[in-house]
Design a protein around this motif. Sequence first.
Motif, PDB file in Angstrom:
ATOM      1  N   PHE A   1       0.827  -1.206   0.000  1.00  0.00           N
ATOM      2  CA  PHE A   1       0.000   0.000   0.000  1.00  0.00           C
ATOM      3  C   PHE A   1       0.865   1.261   0.000  1.00  0.00           C
ATOM      4  CE2 PHE A   1      -2.141   3.398   2.358  1.00  0.00           C
ATOM      5  CZ  PHE A   1      -3.355   3.488   1.688  1.00  0.00           C
ATOM      6  N   ALA A   2       1.802   1.348   0.941  1.00  0.00           N
ATOM      7  CA  ALA A   2       2.650   2.540   1.058  1.00  0.00           C
ATOM      8  C   ALA A   2       3.565   2.695  -0.154  1.00  0.00           C
ATOM      9  CB  ALA A   2       3.477   2.461   2.335  1.00  0.00           C
ATOM     10  N   MET A   3       4.143   1.596  -0.583  1.00  0.00           N
ATOM     11  CA  MET A   3       5.060   1.618  -1.728  1.00  0.00           C
ATOM     12  C   MET A   3       4.329   2.031  -3.007  1.00  0.00           C
ATOM     13  SD  MET A   3       7.081  -1.708  -3.142  1.00  0.00           S
ATOM     14  CE  MET A   3       8.310  -1.694  -4.427  1.00  0.00           C
ATOM     15  N   GLY A   4       3.162   1.448  -3.240  1.00  0.00           N
ATOM     16  CA  GLY A   4       2.423   1.738  -4.463  1.00  0.00           C
ATOM     17  C   GLY A   4       1.908   3.156  -4.534  1.00  0.00           C
TER      18      GLY A   4
ATOM     19  N   ILE B   1       7.998  15.450  -2.785  1.00  0.00           N
ATOM     20  CA  ILE B   1       7.535  14.133  -2.363  1.00  0.00           C
ATOM     21  C   ILE B   1       8.054  13.062  -3.315  1.00  0.00           C
ATOM     22  CG2 ILE B   1       5.471  12.691  -2.035  1.00  0.00           C
ATOM     23  CD1 ILE B   1       3.999  15.201  -1.135  1.00  0.00           C
ATOM     24  N   SER B   2       8.179  13.421  -4.588  1.00  0.00           N
ATOM     25  CA  SER B   2       8.630  12.451  -5.585  1.00  0.00           C
ATOM     26  C   SER B   2      10.145  12.297  -5.619  1.00  0.00           C
ATOM     27  CB  SER B   2       8.140  12.861  -6.975  1.00  0.00           C
ATOM     28  OG  SER B   2       8.837  14.007  -7.430  1.00  0.00           O
ATOM     29  N   ALA B   3      10.860  13.192  -4.932  1.00  0.00           N
ATOM     30  CA  ALA B   3      12.313  13.257  -5.085  1.00  0.00           C
ATOM     31  C   ALA B   3      13.008  11.936  -4.742  1.00  0.00           C
ATOM     32  CB  ALA B   3      12.876  14.394  -4.239  1.00  0.00           C
ATOM     33  N   THR B   4      12.658  11.318  -3.623  1.00  0.00           N
ATOM     34  CA  THR B   4      13.335  10.088  -3.195  1.00  0.00           C
ATOM     35  C   THR B   4      12.437   8.859  -3.287  1.00  0.00           C
ATOM     36  OG1 THR B   4      12.759  10.610  -0.905  1.00  0.00           O
ATOM     37  CG2 THR B   4      14.940  11.277  -1.667  1.00  0.00           C
ATOM     38  N   ALA B   5      11.285   8.995  -3.928  1.00  0.00           N
ATOM     39  CA  ALA B   5      10.350   7.867  -4.009  1.00  0.00           C
ATOM     40  C   ALA B   5      10.975   6.671  -4.724  1.00  0.00           C
ATOM     41  CB  ALA B   5       9.070   8.302  -4.717  1.00  0.00           C
TER      42      ALA B   5
ATOM     43  N   PHE C   1      15.543  20.517   4.838  1.00  0.00           N
ATOM     44  CA  PHE C   1      15.405  19.231   5.528  1.00  0.00           C
ATOM     45  C   PHE C   1      14.111  18.528   5.116  1.00  0.00           C
ATOM     46  CE2 PHE C   1      13.545  16.791   9.012  1.00  0.00           C
ATOM     47  CZ  PHE C   1      14.533  15.840   9.232  1.00  0.00           C
ATOM     48  N   PHE C   2      13.001  19.258   5.206  1.00  0.00           N
ATOM     49  CA  PHE C   2      11.724  18.657   4.834  1.00  0.00           C
ATOM     50  C   PHE C   2      11.658  18.398   3.328  1.00  0.00           C
ATOM     51  CE2 PHE C   2      10.456  20.317   8.984  1.00  0.00           C
ATOM     52  CZ  PHE C   2       9.756  19.220   9.479  1.00  0.00           C
ATOM     53  N   SER C   3      12.334  19.228   2.547  1.00  0.00           N
ATOM     54  CA  SER C   3      12.390  19.021   1.107  1.00  0.00           C
ATOM     55  C   SER C   3      13.028  17.674   0.780  1.00  0.00           C
ATOM     56  CB  SER C   3      13.173  20.150   0.445  1.00  0.00           C
ATOM     57  OG  SER C   3      13.382  19.893  -0.923  1.00  0.00           O
ATOM     58  N   CYS C   4      14.063  17.321   1.528  1.00  0.00           N
ATOM     59  CA  CYS C   4      14.801  16.083   1.268  1.00  0.00           C
ATOM     60  C   CYS C   4      14.121  14.847   1.855  1.00  0.00           C
ATOM     61  CB  CYS C   4      16.219  16.188   1.830  1.00  0.00           C
ATOM     62  SG  CYS C   4      17.258  17.407   0.999  1.00  0.00           S
TER      63      CYS C   4
ATOM     64  N   LEU D   1      10.190  10.297   2.451  1.00  0.00           N
ATOM     65  CA  LEU D   1      10.373   9.211   3.412  1.00  0.00           C
ATOM     66  C   LEU D   1       9.352   9.310   4.538  1.00  0.00           C
ATOM     67  CD1 LEU D   1      12.026   6.778   4.378  1.00  0.00           C
ATOM     68  CD2 LEU D   1      13.602   8.378   5.495  1.00  0.00           C
ATOM     69  N   ILE D   2       9.099  10.536   4.998  1.00  0.00           N
ATOM     70  CA  ILE D   2       8.106  10.750   6.060  1.00  0.00           C
ATOM     71  C   ILE D   2       6.724  10.303   5.595  1.00  0.00           C
ATOM     72  CG2 ILE D   2       6.925  12.516   7.426  1.00  0.00           C
ATOM     73  CD1 ILE D   2       9.587  14.109   7.370  1.00  0.00           C
ATOM     74  N   LEU D   3       6.354  10.657   4.368  1.00  0.00           N
ATOM     75  CA  LEU D   3       5.054  10.272   3.832  1.00  0.00           C
ATOM     76  C   LEU D   3       4.940   8.755   3.705  1.00  0.00           C
ATOM     77  CD1 LEU D   3       2.329  11.032   2.627  1.00  0.00           C
ATOM     78  CD2 LEU D   3       3.449  11.256   0.397  1.00  0.00           C
ATOM     79  N   PHE D   4       6.021   8.104   3.273  1.00  0.00           N
ATOM     80  CA  PHE D   4       6.010   6.646   3.172  1.00  0.00           C
ATOM     81  C   PHE D   4       5.744   6.000   4.535  1.00  0.00           C
ATOM     82  CE2 PHE D   4       8.341   2.666   3.739  1.00  0.00           C
ATOM     83  CZ  PHE D   4       7.738   1.880   2.767  1.00  0.00           C
ATOM     84  N   ILE D   5       6.410   6.492   5.559  1.00  0.00           N
ATOM     85  CA  ILE D   5       6.224   5.946   6.906  1.00  0.00           C
ATOM     86  C   ILE D   5       4.794   6.169   7.388  1.00  0.00           C
ATOM     87  CG2 ILE D   5       6.930   6.180   9.333  1.00  0.00           C
ATOM     88  CD1 ILE D   5       9.752   6.881   8.287  1.00  0.00           C
TER      89      ILE D   5
END
Length: 515
Positions: A119-122, A405-409, A476-479, A483-487
């Motif tokens: 769910f989180a990954m997709g 949000i898409s930067a490190t997805a 910091f939040f930009s980077c 990851l925070i949203l995924f968690i």
Amino acid sequence: MFAADSSNDEKSPRGSKDKRPADGPQEDIETGDSGLDRGMSSRHLQFMAVGATIGTGLFLGIGSALAKAGPVSLLIAFIFMGTVVYSVMTSLGEMAAYIPVAGSFTAYATRFVDPALGFAMGWIYWFSWSITFALELTAAGLIIQYWSESLSIAIWIAVFWVIFTALNFLPIRWFGEIEMWFSSIKVITIIGFIIFSICINAGVGDQGYIGFSNWKNPGPFNEYMVEGDKGKFVGFWAVLVTAGFSYQGAELVGVGAGETANPSKAIPSAIRWTFWGIFVLFVATVFFVGLNVPFDLDALNTDKTDASASPLVIMVVRAGVPVLPHILNAVLLTAVLTAANSNVYSSSRIMVGLAEEGLAPQFLKRTNRIGTPYYAVILCSLLGLLGFLNLSSSGTLVFDWLLNISATASFVTWALISICHLRFQKILKVQGIDRNELPFIAPFQPWLSYYGFFFNALITLTNGFTVFIEWNTGDFFSCYISLILFIVLYVGHKLVCRTKLVPLAEADIARGRVN
């Protein structure tokens, strides 16, 4: 998480000889209301992944990366990230050739590890590609302004949104052909650039013979943020992230698995050719840019997004060839538009995969008579309209945060693909299936998957390490917002649905399998 659609609950595996659902009359699972059309060939898969990968990251991003770290650091970063991407692609290839389903890795995370993980990954992967569609539409308008600034960017956003939404409603065979020809332009351009670079380095341009002089002065490595050897390492690690961003999209070979004819042969072939094609083109481009362009040029540090910011154009201008910048700007426009086309495709198929696993509303997996998941395409294309936020100063801030949000997805996704593959190997062993009988066998296992997981996880955690050297709360939040949203997505699904780790003996590796 979502209520299942009772009319589509039970189906035989895609591509199996028995296309009859568990209940009710027989229907064609390749088209109609119950499935995607397996109309893509291996070459379509290859060029779709190339089209999504070769874009602004290569044409524009390596300029600022070269200025940060120097030519040798940049070259090493691209070679190293290539090995990480190779580990991910071979891991994904082994699973996708055996179970070629829509949204591939989302389904694997759900079935092999934990539905909460799928769910989180997709959803984060879906959002990253959907919002990137808006970015590419905006970038296309900015690139066109290289020739004329008289027309508003809004016009181009609207025009290209209509075009690429329409293209994604075409039969998948036609879509694959269009994507192949668009991507071919970029590949031919890069090959031409490499040949041109060799000539420039040998002395054809206004600068005369260059050789390795730029590796001597200003030098092979640059110090970034701090002085000395530590500064050189900081520069290398900073461009490692840039190199990783440039490779994003290579995993789309797996996303298209559910629409591939003869996937047991097409996917392994696409994996090999896609990786080595992208790797050779990237490394060769970075090598020759580093040879011919000194890293201390002021022109490398610019906020522009058209051809004038490209180190390829900077090299051409320094060589005294005035007409080529216009040609490269046209190629850059093609690169952006090809990526936009892939954005809608990939995000819509991830949406279908989520719906197939019960992690998104079931109507999103419905297809028309030619196998297009029309609800998913419409929903994903609508996010492209967020590009209009860039027309106002306040809207730009909102858009930038969404884009972050898409930067490190992709790094998160790559790490989890490795996890899925490690679980897949254990599941095969527990369920008594010999890996040697698989259509494609990933090499150096399980160590290569551990390697891919470790470095993708490390890059995800350290991609914003520079904010700890010079603290900036916004950066910091930009980077780390991705990851925070995924968690948040993972923990939220876990709390609501109370899912558990899938037992190895009960993992579903039959549904969607093509024999």
